[in-house]
Design a protein around this motif. Structure first.
Motif, PDB file in Angstrom:
ATOM      1  N   GLU A 196       2.822   3.276  -5.732  1.00 48.20           N
ATOM      2  CA  GLU A 196       2.072   2.229  -5.427  1.00 48.20           C
ATOM      3  C   GLU A 196       1.199   2.290  -4.195  1.00 48.20           C
ATOM      4  O   GLU A 196       0.061   1.814  -4.135  1.00 48.20           O
ATOM      5  CB  GLU A 196       3.135   0.973  -5.403  1.00 48.20           C
ATOM      6  CG  GLU A 196       2.163  -0.189  -5.233  1.00 48.20           C
ATOM      7  CD  GLU A 196       2.980  -1.467  -4.734  1.00 48.20           C
ATOM      8  OE1 GLU A 196       2.535  -2.459  -4.238  1.00 48.20           O
ATOM      9  OE2 GLU A 196       4.334  -1.333  -5.237  1.00 48.20           O
ATOM     10  N   ARG A 229      -2.829   2.924  -3.765  1.00 48.23           N
ATOM     11  CA  ARG A 229      -3.577   1.674  -3.003  1.00 48.23           C
ATOM     12  C   ARG A 229      -4.362   2.257  -1.910  1.00 48.23           C
ATOM     13  O   ARG A 229      -5.352   1.957  -1.361  1.00 48.23           O
ATOM     14  CB  ARG A 229      -2.404   0.704  -2.161  1.00 48.23           C
ATOM     15  CG  ARG A 229      -3.088  -0.335  -1.569  1.00 48.23           C
ATOM     16  CD  ARG A 229      -1.964  -1.472  -1.073  1.00 48.23           C
ATOM     17  NE  ARG A 229      -0.844  -1.713  -1.883  1.00 48.23           N
ATOM     18  CZ  ARG A 229       0.324  -2.170  -1.555  1.00 48.23           C
ATOM     19  NH1 ARG A 229       0.449  -2.045  -0.241  1.00 48.23           N
ATOM     20  NH2 ARG A 229       1.337  -2.510  -2.522  1.00 48.23           N
ATOM     21  N   HIS A 261       2.364  -3.788   3.724  1.00 48.02           N
ATOM     22  CA  HIS A 261       1.637  -4.598   3.310  1.00 48.02           C
ATOM     23  C   HIS A 261       0.627  -5.244   4.499  1.00 48.02           C
ATOM     24  O   HIS A 261      -0.197  -5.930   4.336  1.00 48.02           O
ATOM     25  CB  HIS A 261       2.302  -5.454   2.288  1.00 48.02           C
ATOM     26  CG  HIS A 261       3.068  -4.880   1.242  1.00 48.02           C
ATOM     27  ND1 HIS A 261       2.354  -4.529   0.266  1.00 48.02           N
ATOM     28  CD2 HIS A 261       4.435  -4.906   1.106  1.00 48.02           C
ATOM     29  CE1 HIS A 261       3.176  -3.985  -0.715  1.00 48.02           C
ATOM     30  NE2 HIS A 261       4.251  -4.207  -0.369  1.00 48.02           N
TER      31      HIS A 261
END
Length: 430
Positions: A11, A15, A105
């Motif tokens: 992931e 990204r 994040h």
């Protein structure tokens, strides 16, 4: 279901726009990365640390669950919201906690930059400088030139505030050279860096250099909508020519500045009239049309650099929405309005009063009391007796709802005293 180690790596890789070959380069084969992402192979601790470094992510992320990470994202958003409302002191501990416990994040460099900015706005210049320098080192190491330019400008402004003009020149010239070498920069930032160089040379009495940079900044902004900044540059040029004894040119640039500011005033007047029309629409119950008109006015104010007026329109929209019993939407506009008003201003007090009204309707009487009292404190400091009458009336009603009749009676007495002062001020009573 919690994400597996392989899913987390995949992931993050996607990204960040990396292929499996990009991630594997210098570490292992692309097929090994594929097996790790498919959870068919487990990386060693050293390999996992290298992968984490390439993904610009703390290794701890791969050992914690997604729920914890989302909580950190939420904390960061709250901290940014506090910064937007200029509550920097409250944002600092939240950002420091994120710095100590990072999340993939939330960009670590963004957090570091925000901490430095908070220190700057709270007057902790030494801490701000140290933080910005650390962010600059990190940005340069990662070839993140966009952040580097922002930081160089901030470091220059910090040095200028501390009257360390040679260091300010060093930072701004470094940023200017990066741009000249092809590093793209947002137009306003580019022009601001060049204008800052003009200002510092003017401060040092080196007028030839100041003129050079002012002209360059003006050329950058020609054809843009940054009218106020163009006017400011013309004004700077006029002062520089005056101090050089070239009074004809000083007068010429003063006239240019005057023309810009007069044009801005004329443009602003047009928008002001449109905004008043929108307010009337709202007061006659045409809420949707009123909000559309007023939001259009905000965009037009933004184009000509009228920041305070944007806040006033947010405040007007909030007032109209309160009348239309749309408290939640009104509260959002109140929060946005506060970003544009300094502490202790009447505009800010009006917003506090509206927020108090909304909290009262919601049933949070303690919050309502606190907000309206904040408004009263500001109104008292400005001796704004007409506004005090309205605020004491609201506060008295809240105290009655809370069953605090003594306090309600005090509000009534204060309201009457303010009313008398208001009438005396208007020459209605002696």
């Amino acid at each position: 279901m919690k994400a597996t180690l392989g899913q987390k790596i995949r992931e993050l890789r996607i990204r960040k726009g990396l292929t499996q070959s990009d991630l594997s380069a210098g570490l292992v084969t692309p097929s090994m990365i594929s097996q790790i992402e498919s959870d068919k192979a487990n990386p060693s601790h050293n390999l996992l640390a290298s992968i984490a470094e390439k993904l610009d992510t703390p290794i701890e992320y791969f050992l914690t669950d997604t729920e914890t990470q989302m909580e950190k994202v939420s904390v960061y958003k709250i901290a940014k919201a506090l910064m937007a409302t200029k509550e920097y002191e409250k944002a600092i501990p939240m950002l420091l906690e994120l710095e100590g416990n990072p999340s993939p994040h939330v960009s670590s460099i963004d957090v570091a930059y925000d901490i430095a900015e908070c220190f700057l706005h709270t007057g902790h210049y030494m801490n701000a400088t140290e933080r910005f320098e650390a962010v600059l080192d990190s940005a340069m190491a990662r070839n993140d030139n966009t952040i580097a330019l922002l930081v160089l400008n901030q470091l220059g402004e910090l040095s200028f505030l501390e009257k360390n003009y040679p260091i300010a020149i060093h930072y701004w010239k470094k940023a200017h050279e990066m741009i000249k070498k092809g590093q793209p920069a947002e137009l306003y930032l580019h022009a601001k860096i060049v204008q800052n160089l003009g200002s510092v040379y003017y401060k040092l009495g080196e007028y030839t250099e100041a003129l050079q940079y002012y002209r360059e900044s003006n050329e950058l902004l020609e054809g843009s909508h940054h009218f106020k900044q163009i006017g400011d540059i013309y004004l700077d040029l006029s002062f520089t020519y005056r101090d050089m004894g070239e009074f004809e040119k000083a007068a010429e640039y003063s006239q240019f500045a005057l023309s810009i500011f007069q044009s801005l005033n004329n443009m602003k007047l047009t928008i002001d009239v449109k905004a008043k029309y929108g307010i009337v629409k709202g007061e006659t119950g045409q809420l949707e049309e009123a909000v559309t008109i007023l939001e259009s006015c905000m965009n037009e104010y933004r184009e000509i650099g009228c920041e305070r007026e944007i806040g006033i329109v947010h405040s007007d929209i909030a007032r109209i929405l309160i009348q239309g019993a749309q408290g939640d939407s009104a509260y959002e506009h109140c929060e946005k309005a506060l970003r544009y008003f300094e502490e202790g201003t009447l505009e800010r007090a009006h917003v506090y009063r509206m927020k108090g009204q909304i909290e009262s309707v919601r049933g949070d009487l303690e919050a309502a009391t606190s907000l309206i009292q904040q408004a009263i404190d500001v109104y008292n400091s400005h001796q704004s007796f007409g506004e005090l009458v309205k605020a004491y009336s609201l506060l008295g009603d809240i105290y009655k709802d809370k069953g605090q009749f003594k306090e309600a009676m005090e509000c009534l007495e204060n309201m009457n005293a303010a009313m008398e002062e208001n009438l005396r001020e208007r020459k209605i009573v002696i």
